[in-house]
Design an enzyme around this catalytic site. Structure first.
Site, PDB file in Angstrom:
ATOM      1  N   THR A 159      -1.355 -13.432  -1.782  1.00 56.11           N
ATOM      2  CA  THR A 159      -1.360 -13.040  -0.386  1.00 56.11           C
ATOM      3  C   THR A 159      -2.367 -13.900   0.371  1.00 56.11           C
ATOM      4  O   THR A 159      -3.503 -14.048  -0.083  1.00 56.11           O
ATOM      5  CB  THR A 159      -1.735 -11.559  -0.256  1.00 56.11           C
ATOM      6  OG1 THR A 159      -0.856 -10.796  -1.094  1.00 56.11           O
ATOM      7  CG2 THR A 159      -1.617 -11.094   1.181  1.00 56.11           C
TER       8      THR A 159
ATOM      9  N   LYS B 297       3.960 -10.029   4.354  1.00 58.52           N
ATOM     10  CA  LYS B 297       3.046  -9.451   3.360  1.00 58.52           C
ATOM     11  C   LYS B 297       1.800  -8.880   4.021  1.00 58.52           C
ATOM     12  O   LYS B 297       1.383  -7.751   3.731  1.00 58.52           O
ATOM     13  CB  LYS B 297       2.659 -10.511   2.326  1.00 58.52           C
ATOM     14  CG  LYS B 297       1.770  -9.984   1.225  1.00 58.52           C
ATOM     15  CD  LYS B 297       2.413  -8.876   0.427  1.00 58.52           C
ATOM     16  CE  LYS B 297       1.460  -8.274  -0.567  1.00 58.52           C
ATOM     17  NZ  LYS B 297       2.003  -7.096  -1.262  1.00 58.52           N
TER      18      LYS B 297
ATOM     19  N   ARG C  28      -0.338  -0.304   6.119  1.00 60.14           N
ATOM     20  CA  ARG C  28      -0.819   0.713   5.180  1.00 60.14           C
ATOM     21  C   ARG C  28      -2.265   1.101   5.512  1.00 60.14           C
ATOM     22  O   ARG C  28      -2.612   2.280   5.543  1.00 60.14           O
ATOM     23  CB  ARG C  28      -0.717   0.183   3.760  1.00 60.14           C
ATOM     24  CG  ARG C  28      -0.928   1.212   2.664  1.00 60.14           C
ATOM     25  CD  ARG C  28      -0.462   0.660   1.342  1.00 60.14           C
ATOM     26  NE  ARG C  28      -0.603   1.542   0.207  1.00 60.14           N
ATOM     27  CZ  ARG C  28       0.215   2.553  -0.082  1.00 60.14           C
ATOM     28  NH1 ARG C  28       1.218   2.820   0.739  1.00 60.14           N
ATOM     29  NH2 ARG C  28       0.026   3.289  -1.156  1.00 60.14           N
TER      30      ARG C  28
ATOM     31  N   GLY D  47      -9.664   1.193  -1.461  1.00 66.43           N
ATOM     32  CA  GLY D  47     -10.216   0.139  -2.307  1.00 66.43           C
ATOM     33  C   GLY D  47      -9.160  -0.832  -2.795  1.00 66.43           C
ATOM     34  O   GLY D  47      -8.035  -0.853  -2.296  1.00 66.43           O
TER      35      GLY D  47
ATOM     36  N   CYS E 233      -6.511  -5.686  -2.189  1.00 70.07           N
ATOM     37  CA  CYS E 233      -5.366  -5.955  -1.321  1.00 70.07           C
ATOM     38  C   CYS E 233      -5.591  -5.342   0.056  1.00 70.07           C
ATOM     39  O   CYS E 233      -5.982  -6.011   0.995  1.00 70.07           O
ATOM     40  CB  CYS E 233      -4.101  -5.399  -1.965  1.00 70.07           C
ATOM     41  SG  CYS E 233      -3.680  -6.193  -3.508  1.00 70.07           S
TER      42      CYS E 233
END
Ligand SMILES: NC(=O)c1ccc[n+]([C@@H]2O[C@H](COP(=O)([O-])OP(=O)(O)OC[C@H]3O[C@@H](n4cnc5c(N)ncnc54)[C@H](O)[C@@H]3O)[C@@H](O)[C@H]2O)c1
Ligand SMILES: CC(=O)N[C@@H]1[C@@H](OP(=O)(O)OP(=O)(O)OC[C@H]2O[C@@H](n3ccc(=O)[nH]c3=O)[C@H](O)[C@@H]2O)O[C@H](CO)[C@@H](O)[C@@H]1O
Length: 454
Positions: free
Chosen positions: A149, A236, A243, A287, A290
């Site tokens: 990513t 991505k 989120r 955590g 990502c």
């Protein structure tokens, strides 16, 4: 396999049917750079598909383990057998010699860490190092795929120039595509195999075509081609930012639980029963390497202000101290100063079942409690080394012997379901993951999002 006997995947108009045959027959060697939680499963899948995959890593112990047929990535269903089987047949091998692997490979898949430094800037050092290695071995007709990513525009503005400079080749002689890894630890083979559509986006149409051909053999799901590599990079990063912002909304709502005298988690679950609402779960923090990092791939890399994204990061990073304050106040109500308290912290990993502590809420929780003078004990069944945390490591089996005033659950490891809370006596529990049954606890339980439950 000498390069003369290998097949290209990019350019020179070879019919698709021929290329597919060449790919599955092993005439298109694949190199996967990075044999970590994501790279090792990916390399094993490429080996099972092509019979000709080489994993590259800078960690000699990791490389040796793979060549012994062992999987140095745990808690991944099916991975151990797949690595053992593909190594035994010669379909998979591993090396620390990235340049040799790059010279032999025709498809180069980069999946090394991309994190954020202390200043919030993307750390692409590993990616740059690997791209330089690939460039040194790049040949016309090769395809380079970035799965790590990265901030949008990385392939166009960073990777492509490095490949051209390092290889001496020109754009159009080889392919470059961004094909994001959308896998989660703990279900890697299932996710790689087809849990979600695979996104591919090339720096040119031929790169997109070549990437589609490669991944049509990897996933059972559809391959979604987007306009270009930058669009794929956005897909991505946007998934991750969505989120993080959504979790921040859940956390902000959760903080009203005591004021409302309502079970906010139950309200969220019920709100989610209609399709226009999908609020995530509140918790003690966000955590991993990502979700906490991806927002900075926009916030720090482009000059545009993004108050919603930035505020969401602050809300989520504020949850560990929110939990510590709830604990401190409840102990004080019992006449126990946090300075004199003995506190058991359950979980160091950033989420259940994953042996990873990067950005784990357990670090700010233990540091804040230690700074306040509390005596800390830390238990985590999936991590062997807890020395980075300011707490005494304790085994699950030894918990009944502990004399503690409180417990904080940070990580909902399933192993914690077997805790004999009765043996721990009358204590305050702050449950950061809605994983403790209040009826099992003698004392009071404060669940983030549900408020206080006796
Ligand atoms: N972990 C996840 O849930 C997840 C999911 C999707 C995407 N990603 C992305 O995948 C990438 C890799 O993440 P991960 O979780 O596999 O990381 P990881 O830390 O588990 O593994 C990284 C591996 O790369 C190796 N490495 C580091 N520098 C290298 C180099 N220069 N050359 C070769 N190998 C090198 C390390 O030794 C390690 O084995 C990151 O960009 C991450 O954002 C991770
Ligand atoms: C978009 C998405 O799904 N991406 C997944 C994610 O995987 P991950 O391993 O990073 O794990 P997450 O589940 O995202 O958790 C991160 C932290 O957020 C906490 N959390 C989570 C959900 C919630 O409702 N409330 C929370 O508080 C949780 O405890 C933990 O600390 O990123 C990978 C790389 O992009 C993806 O490949 C993978 O698909």
């Amino acid at each position: 396999m000498s390069r003369a006997t290998t097949a290209s995947v990019y350019g020179d108009g070879i019919p698709a049917a021929v290329r597919r045959q060449q790919f599955v027959e092993g005439a298109v060697p694949v190199a996967v750079y990075g044999l970590g939680k994501m790279g090792l499963p990916l390399a094993a899948v490429f080996a099972s598909v092509t019979g000709n995959a080489t994993g590259v890593d800078i960690d000699p112990d990791r490389v040796a383990a793979v060549n012994d047929g062992d999987a140095p990535v745990g808690r991944e269903p099916g991975l151990g057998h797949l690595v053992a089987d593909t190594v035994a047949t010669g379909a998979l091998s591993a090396t620390t010699d990235g340049e040799a692997a790059a010279a032999d490979a025709r498809v180069h898949v980069v999946i090394v860490p991309t994190t954020v430094d202390d200043d919030g800037l993307a750390d692409l050092s590993a990616l740059r190092s690997v791209v330089d290695t690939v460039a040194a071995g790049l040949s016309p007709g090769d395809l380079v795929v970035v799965e790590s990513t990265v901030p949008p525009r990385t392939c166009a503005d960073t990777v492509a120039p490095l490949l051209e400079r390092g290889s001496g080749l020109s754009a159009g002689e080889y392919g470059l595509a961004f094909c994001p890894e959308r896998t989660s630890s703990g279900r890697a083979l299932r996710d790689i195999g087809g849990a979600y559509p695979k996104v591919v986006g090339g720096v040119d149409a031929e790169s997109t075509r070549a990437a589609r051909l490669v991944y049509e053999h990897v996933t059972t799901n559809e391959v979604v081609a987007v306009a270009d590599a930058t669009t794929a990079e956005c897909v991505k990063v946007f998934e991750g930012i969505y989120r993080d912002v959504n979790i921040a909304l859940a956390n902000e709502l959760a903080r009203f639980a005591d004021d409302l005298g309502a079970d906010v988690r139950a309200a969220i679950d019920t709100a989610n029963t209609q399709p226009f609402c999908a609020i995530h779960d509140p918790g003690i923090g966000v955590g991993g390497h990502c979700i906490p990092y991806y927002p900075y791939f926009l916030l720090s890399e482009f000059g545009r202000d993004a108050p919603l994204t930035r505020t969401a990061r602050a809300v989520n990073d504020g949850m560990p101290l929110f939990a510590v304050r709830e604990l401190t106040d409840r102990l004080a109500d019992r006449g126990t100063s946090i300075h004199d308290a003995r506190v058991l912290v359950l979980g160091a990993a950033y989420r259940a079942g994953v042996a990873e502590t990067r950005k784990s809420p357990a670090m700010p929780v233990t540091r804040a409690l230690a700074d306040d003078g509390a005596t800390l004990y830390l238990a985590d069944p999936v991590l062997d080394d807890l020395s980075a945390f300011p707490a005494e490591a304790v085994a699950l089996a030894d918990l009944p012997e502990l004399d503690v005033d409180a417990a904080v659950l940070v990580t909902a490891h399933p192993e914690f379901e077997g805790i004999d809370w009765g043996a721990l006596g009358d204590l305050v529990v702050v449950d950061g993951r809605d994983a403790v049954d209040p009826a099992a606890v003698e004392g009071e339980v404060y669940t983030v999002g549900r408020g206080e439950r006796r």
